[in-house]
Write an enzyme that holds these catalytic residues in place. Structure first.
Site, PDB file in Angstrom:
ATOM      1  CG  HIS A  80      -7.065  -2.736 -24.616  1.00  0.00           C
ATOM      2  ND1 HIS A  80      -7.915  -3.173 -25.863  1.00  0.00           N
ATOM      3  CD2 HIS A  80      -6.046  -2.048 -25.161  1.00  0.00           C
ATOM      4  CE1 HIS A  80      -7.277  -1.488 -26.371  1.00  0.00           C
ATOM      5  NE2 HIS A  80      -6.944  -1.136 -25.963  1.00  0.00           N
TER       6      HIS A  80
ATOM      7  CG  ASP B 202     -10.810  -4.086 -25.370  1.00  0.00           C
ATOM      8  OD1 ASP B 202     -10.494  -4.265 -24.497  1.00  0.00           O
ATOM      9  OD2 ASP B 202     -10.343  -3.899 -26.374  1.00  0.00           O
TER      10      ASP B 202
ATOM     11  CB  SER C  79      -7.069   2.058 -25.572  1.00  0.00           C
ATOM     12  OG  SER C  79      -6.587   1.182 -26.732  1.00  0.00           O
TER      13      SER C  79
END
EC number: 3.4.21.35
Length: 261
Positions: A65, A120, A213
């Site tokens: 992402h 992801d 992230s």
């Protein structure tokens, strides 16, 4: 969702704007200098984007992402805004997100029941190999399942408060407990699968968030996860974070690296 807020921040902010509301460690502490030599800062142009992990001199692993264009990375950084002679700058020649990640979810800015953020992961190939030094070192992929109850260390740059977004220039660390996936499944309306890990503190107060992230989750000294998604505000009670479970993806990672020498 952390990465939905990250996408909105990047969409609204200029290339040379201050770092957007994205990365933070909540309830953590300043990492000991050079204690996380595999941690990578991933940039879009001059703007901090996400964390990453150095797997070997040519490859960085991050979250899918975080996909964008015009990447560059900094290796061996402790403070994002200080000149550190031991740090290394590299451009990225190729970005390879996992083919199973649903990229369309990056453009949806609301939460829906059973949305699936599986797979992801993204590999970044460096345009020039990193020089392996005391401050820049790769970390190996896991060979075994992590144990529930393990103490896990996550790291990242950014705000150290859950809602006021007070950024820190320094790399911060936080200790989190590896929890049963059922705890995350109860906490979130999105799908939690066996290719994910659940980590945090059920009492709240400790968490990763947003541009953290792509950074590492290291359990009992072994890289086991990549920071993926969770609840905002971060660090709320009964709302642990979700991480990509790396031992489910070691074959894809190794095969992709081998096919793109």
């Amino acid at each position: 969702m952390w990465f939905l807020i990250l996408f909105l921040a990047l969409s609204l902010g200029g290339i040379d704007a201050a770092p957007p509301v994205q990365s933070r460690i909540v309830g953590g502490f300043k990492c000991e200098k050079n204690s996380q030599p595999w941690h990578v800062a991933v940039y879009r142009y001059t703007q901090y984007l996400c964390g990453g992990v150095l797997l070997d001199p040519n490859w960085v692993l991050t979250a899918a992402h975080c996909y964008d264009d015009n990447y560059k990375v900094w290796l061996g950084k402790n403070n994002l805004f200080k000149d550190e002679p031991s740090a290394q700058h590299r451009f990225v020649s190729k970005a390879i997100p996992h083919p199973g990640f649903n990229m369309s979810l990056m453009r949806k800015h609301i939460r829906f029941l059973e949305y699936d953020y599986s797979n992801d992961l993204m590999l970044l190939r460096l345009s020039k190999p990193a020089d392996i030094t005391d401050t820049v070192k790769p970390i190996t992929l896991p060979t075994e399942e992590p144990k529930l109850g393990s103490t896990c260390l996550a790291s990242g740059w950014g705000s150290i408060t859950p809602t006021k977004f007070q950024f820190t220039d320094d790399l911060y660390c936080v200790n989190l407990k590896l929890l049963p996936n059922e705890d995350c499944a109860k906490a979130h309306i999105e799908k939690v699968t066996d290719a994910m890990l659940c980590a945090g503190e059920m009492d709240g107060g400790k968490d990763t968030c947003k541009g953290d992230s792509g950074g590492p989750l290291i359990c009992d000294g072994v890289l086991q996860g990549i920071t993926s998604w969770g609840h905002t505000p971060c660090g709320e009670p009964d709302m642990p974070g979700v991480y990509t479970k790396l031992n489910k993806f070691t074959s894809w990672i190794k095969d992709t690296m081998a096919k793109n020498p």
